[in-house]
Design a protein around this motif. Structure first.
Motif, PDB file in Angstrom:
ATOM      1  N   LYS A 122      -9.095   5.467  -4.664  1.00  0.00           N
ATOM      2  CA  LYS A 122      -9.654   6.904  -4.304  1.00  0.00           C
ATOM      3  C   LYS A 122     -10.201   6.552  -2.890  1.00  0.00           C
ATOM      4  N   ALA A 123     -10.088   7.805  -1.752  1.00  0.00           N
ATOM      5  CA  ALA A 123     -10.148   8.565  -0.646  1.00  0.00           C
ATOM      6  C   ALA A 123     -10.125   6.992   0.304  1.00  0.00           C
ATOM      7  N   ALA A 124      -9.037   5.996   0.283  1.00  0.00           N
ATOM      8  CA  ALA A 124      -9.068   5.111   0.467  1.00  0.00           C
ATOM      9  C   ALA A 124      -7.731   5.514   2.089  1.00  0.00           C
TER      10      ALA A 124
ATOM     11  N   ARG B 149      -7.817   5.911 -17.343  1.00  0.00           N
ATOM     12  CA  ARG B 149      -8.577   5.867 -19.036  1.00  0.00           C
ATOM     13  C   ARG B 149      -7.193   7.295 -18.921  1.00  0.00           C
ATOM     14  N   ARG B 150      -6.687   6.983 -20.593  1.00  0.00           N
ATOM     15  CA  ARG B 150      -6.007   7.771 -20.487  1.00  0.00           C
ATOM     16  C   ARG B 150      -3.979   7.150 -20.340  1.00  0.00           C
ATOM     17  N   GLY B 151      -3.895   5.883 -19.788  1.00  0.00           N
ATOM     18  CA  GLY B 151      -2.216   5.707 -19.469  1.00  0.00           C
ATOM     19  C   GLY B 151      -2.524   5.817 -18.241  1.00  0.00           C
ATOM     20  N   ARG B 152      -3.515   5.911 -17.494  1.00  0.00           N
ATOM     21  CA  ARG B 152      -3.391   5.888 -16.155  1.00  0.00           C
ATOM     22  C   ARG B 152      -3.651   4.741 -15.356  1.00  0.00           C
ATOM     23  N   LEU B 153      -3.845   4.839 -13.863  1.00  0.00           N
ATOM     24  CA  LEU B 153      -3.807   3.542 -13.621  1.00  0.00           C
ATOM     25  C   LEU B 153      -5.449   2.987 -13.231  1.00  0.00           C
ATOM     26  N   PRO B 154      -5.545   1.926 -13.509  1.00  0.00           N
ATOM     27  CA  PRO B 154      -6.990   1.442 -13.110  1.00  0.00           C
ATOM     28  C   PRO B 154      -7.765   1.908 -12.281  1.00  0.00           C
ATOM     29  N   LEU B 155      -8.599   2.343 -11.733  1.00  0.00           N
ATOM     30  CA  LEU B 155      -9.763   2.452 -10.704  1.00  0.00           C
ATOM     31  C   LEU B 155      -9.997   1.759  -9.641  1.00  0.00           C
ATOM     32  N   LEU B 156      -9.610   1.061  -8.252  1.00  0.00           N
ATOM     33  CA  LEU B 156     -10.591   0.387  -7.807  1.00  0.00           C
ATOM     34  C   LEU B 156     -12.448   0.516  -7.235  1.00  0.00           C
ATOM     35  N   ALA B 157     -13.393  -0.212  -7.978  1.00  0.00           N
ATOM     36  CA  ALA B 157     -14.164   0.630  -7.743  1.00  0.00           C
ATOM     37  C   ALA B 157     -14.139  -0.549  -6.582  1.00  0.00           C
ATOM     38  N   GLU B 158     -14.402  -1.348  -6.363  1.00  0.00           N
ATOM     39  CA  GLU B 158     -15.132  -2.478  -5.851  1.00  0.00           C
ATOM     40  C   GLU B 158     -14.198  -3.346  -4.662  1.00  0.00           C
ATOM     41  N   ALA B 159     -14.092  -4.060  -3.860  1.00  0.00           N
ATOM     42  CA  ALA B 159     -13.291  -4.886  -3.372  1.00  0.00           C
ATOM     43  C   ALA B 159     -13.377  -5.729  -1.812  1.00  0.00           C
ATOM     44  N   SER B 160     -13.833  -6.826  -1.625  1.00  0.00           N
ATOM     45  CA  SER B 160     -14.780  -7.632  -0.913  1.00  0.00           C
ATOM     46  C   SER B 160     -13.372  -8.802  -0.500  1.00  0.00           C
ATOM     47  N   LEU B 161     -13.791  -9.294   0.570  1.00  0.00           N
ATOM     48  CA  LEU B 161     -12.939 -10.193   1.683  1.00  0.00           C
ATOM     49  C   LEU B 161     -12.714 -11.562   1.103  1.00  0.00           C
ATOM     50  N   CYS B 162     -11.955 -11.946   0.876  1.00  0.00           N
ATOM     51  CA  CYS B 162     -12.130 -13.823   0.448  1.00  0.00           C
ATOM     52  C   CYS B 162     -11.382 -14.420   1.891  1.00  0.00           C
ATOM     53  N   GLU B 163     -10.246 -14.098   2.262  1.00  0.00           N
ATOM     54  CA  GLU B 163      -9.142 -14.097   3.371  1.00  0.00           C
ATOM     55  C   GLU B 163      -8.566 -12.941   3.594  1.00  0.00           C
TER      56      GLU B 163
ATOM     57  N   ARG C 166       0.897  -0.939   0.077  1.00  0.00           N
ATOM     58  CA  ARG C 166      -0.399  -0.095  -0.220  1.00  0.00           C
ATOM     59  C   ARG C 166       1.281   1.194  -0.116  1.00  0.00           C
ATOM     60  N   ILE C 167       0.809   2.468  -0.713  1.00  0.00           N
ATOM     61  CA  ILE C 167       1.495   3.230  -1.286  1.00  0.00           C
ATOM     62  C   ILE C 167       0.628   4.643  -0.989  1.00  0.00           C
ATOM     63  N   GLU C 168       0.482   5.252   0.006  1.00  0.00           N
ATOM     64  CA  GLU C 168      -0.213   6.428  -0.004  1.00  0.00           C
ATOM     65  C   GLU C 168       0.065   7.228  -1.363  1.00  0.00           C
ATOM     66  N   TYR C 169      -0.962   7.926  -1.437  1.00  0.00           N
ATOM     67  CA  TYR C 169      -0.845   8.860  -2.741  1.00  0.00           C
ATOM     68  C   TYR C 169      -1.632  10.020  -2.180  1.00  0.00           C
ATOM     69  N   GLY C 170      -1.081  11.324  -2.482  1.00  0.00           N
ATOM     70  CA  GLY C 170      -1.265  12.667  -2.209  1.00  0.00           C
ATOM     71  C   GLY C 170      -1.889  12.469  -0.505  1.00  0.00           C
ATOM     72  N   ASP C 171      -3.001  13.350  -0.351  1.00  0.00           N
ATOM     73  CA  ASP C 171      -3.838  13.610   0.746  1.00  0.00           C
ATOM     74  C   ASP C 171      -5.059  12.120   1.313  1.00  0.00           C
ATOM     75  N   HIS C 172      -5.215  11.445   0.083  1.00  0.00           N
ATOM     76  CA  HIS C 172      -6.462  11.419   0.582  1.00  0.00           C
ATOM     77  C   HIS C 172      -6.425   9.350  -0.159  1.00  0.00           C
ATOM     78  N   ASP C 173      -5.285   9.400  -0.910  1.00  0.00           N
ATOM     79  CA  ASP C 173      -5.686   8.307  -2.068  1.00  0.00           C
ATOM     80  C   ASP C 173      -4.136   7.106  -1.640  1.00  0.00           C
ATOM     81  N   LEU C 174      -4.263   6.016  -1.913  1.00  0.00           N
ATOM     82  CA  LEU C 174      -3.937   4.590  -2.564  1.00  0.00           C
ATOM     83  C   LEU C 174      -3.530   4.299  -3.062  1.00  0.00           C
ATOM     84  N   ILE C 175      -2.370   3.750  -3.544  1.00  0.00           N
ATOM     85  CA  ILE C 175      -1.711   2.900  -4.791  1.00  0.00           C
ATOM     86  C   ILE C 175      -1.336   1.696  -4.268  1.00  0.00           C
TER      87      ILE C 175
END
Ligand SMILES: [Zn+2]
Length: 260
Positions: A41-43, A68-82, A16-25
């Protein structure tokens, strides 16, 4: 150029890499897309943004929007398996899991299917969380298989110098050469940097060749574990060509006696 489509994928969270004030990569490994970087975003601002499941080493199911246009894919939803929670609360387990995740993060190929690498990491992390096998055995298994998948598996059957099999050279006459990537006899290298016994080499070959079910059936000797650790933890960073920071942490813990 065809636009990238949105996609769903299983994933293991490596970093997990912090990106700006709100986001994580996030850096994740997936079976069909290999290693992947994602924008969450906002994670960073709110742990609840993705249901609080974006923990290191967790096994997740992700829904992503194409970048979009060479940017990273955006995480929309995440659910926990384990969740594999003990990997974050037990410092010895954290040390091993961090080492394996760092190797996959720096060496996993982006955009290429890597189902075997995904399955390997999934299996060792799960076994470590559930205490199915000692962490030292899992780490040897992981390192040997990981190098094998990278096409750099150490040569354990014969001397890398004279090609004689380990059966042909005397039992007390073996070493390991991390540069040439395999066993070396004492006729080829008089004073080996990393001495190993024939018994230990045979156990390592077994651990390298089998899946976890097979490895579970054997009992690794303490000698094989000690020698295996010494040679793989030299061999892997040498071929990675860079310092592995989490390996330093693991070694410090071991020297302080904090690893059982
Ligand atoms: Zn030789």
């Amino acid at each position: 150029m065809k636009a990238e489509a949105d996609f769903n994928t299983p994933a293991i969270l490596l970093r997990r890499i912090e990106y700006g004030d709100h986001d994580l990569i996030l850096s994740v490994i997936t079976p069909d897309r290999g290693k992947l970087a994602l924008m969450a975003k906002a994670a960073k601002r709110s742990r609840r943004r993705f249901g609080g499941v974006l923990d290191l080493f967790a096994i997740l199911e992700l829904s992503c929007r194409a970048g979009r246009r060479g940017r990273l894919p955006l995480l929309a939803e995440a659910s926990l398996c384990e969740s594999l929670g003990t990997l974050r609360t037990d410092v010895a387990k954290t040390a091993y899991a961090s080492y394996w995740a760092e190797l996959v993060h720096f060496w996993g190929e982006e955009g290429q299917p890597q189902p075997a690498l995904y399955a390997l990491l999934h299996d060792v992390l799960t076994a470590l969380d559930l205490d199915r096998l000692p962490a030292r055995v899992l780490s040897l298994h992981f390192q040997l298989r990981f190098m094998g998948l990278a096409g750099l598996g150490p040569r354990l059957g014969a001397c890398v110098g004279c090609q004689r099999s380990v059966e042909e050279v005397g039992a007390a006459r073996l070493g390991f050469d991390p540069v040439r990537g395999g066993v070396i006899c004492r006729d080829c290298e008089r004073v080996p940097r990393l001495p190993v016994s024939r018994g230990a080499i045979k156990e390592l070959a077994w651990v390298a060749g089998g899946d976890l079910v097979r490895v579970q059936r054997m009992r690794c000797s303490d000698e094989a574990l000690r020698m295996g650790e010494a040679l793989m933890e030299t061999f892997v960073p040498f071929h990675l060509g860079r310092e592995v920071r989490s390996l330093k942490f693991l070694r410090n813990l071991r020297e302080s006696g904090a690893l059982a």
